[in-house]
Design an enzyme around this catalytic site. Structure first.
Site, PDB file in Angstrom:
ATOM      1  N   CYS A 232       0.821  -1.203   0.000  1.00 25.73           N
ATOM      2  CA  CYS A 232       0.000   0.000   0.000  1.00 25.73           C
ATOM      3  C   CYS A 232       0.862   1.263   0.000  1.00 25.73           C
ATOM      4  O   CYS A 232       1.598   1.518  -0.941  1.00 25.73           O
ATOM      5  CB  CYS A 232      -0.983  -0.058   1.173  1.00 25.73           C
ATOM      6  N   HIS A 233       0.826   2.064   1.071  1.00 28.61           N
ATOM      7  CA  HIS A 233       1.663   3.255   1.176  1.00 28.61           C
ATOM      8  C   HIS A 233       3.054   2.955   1.748  1.00 28.61           C
ATOM      9  O   HIS A 233       3.898   3.834   1.826  1.00 28.61           O
ATOM     10  CB  HIS A 233       0.980   4.317   2.043  1.00 28.61           C
TER      11      HIS A 233
END
Length: 141
Positions: A72-73
């Site tokens: 994800c991030h």
């Protein structure tokens, strides 16, 4: 598995829904204590990349050849390390430009494995991410 952070203690998710117990401070561990580094997503990677000790630990861990996995991030922290230069990687789509600016070749796939680096896009890809991480653990032994 241990949860490691800049310092021990309880932290909350950005939305205050979850509490996470950081079991060990970064200064109290050694890279030799771990077989793999997993960097989760969410808002913490953007904060972690601001802490030089976290960036240095991530670089040094990656340079051992041990697996570094991020979803994800999470690759935002990797972007701050310089280790994405010239490697294939992915992450949540809104950080694509950031990863490319760090030198990564962004590939829009559920999981991208490049040597000892595993990256994944978002929570929908967690099943594929888990398989890639498990494969890395099995092949590391």
């Amino acid at each position: 598995m241990e949860v490691v952070g800049p310092k021990k203690g309880t932290v909350q998710s950005w939305d205050k829904v979850y509490s996470i117990e950081i079991e060990k401070a970064l200064g109290d561990i050694s890279i030799d204590d771990f077989d793999m580094l997993i960097i989760p997503g969410g808002s913490s990677p953007a904060k972690m990349r601001e802490i030089p000790e976290v960036v240095d630990f991530t670089i040094n861990f990656y340079n051992t050849g041990k697996t570094v996995a991020s979803i994800c991030h999470g690759p935002q922290l990797l972007a701050a390390t310089g280790i994405l230069n010239g490697v294939n990687a992915t992450g949540v789509s809104d950080i694509q430009e950031e990863l490319e600016a760090a030198g990564a070749f962004y590939i829009n796939e559920a999981v991208v494995v490049d040597n000892n680096l595993i990256t994944s896009r978002d929570p929908d890809d967690i099943p594929s991410f888990i398989v890639a991480v498990a494969d890395a653990v099995i092949n590391q032994k």
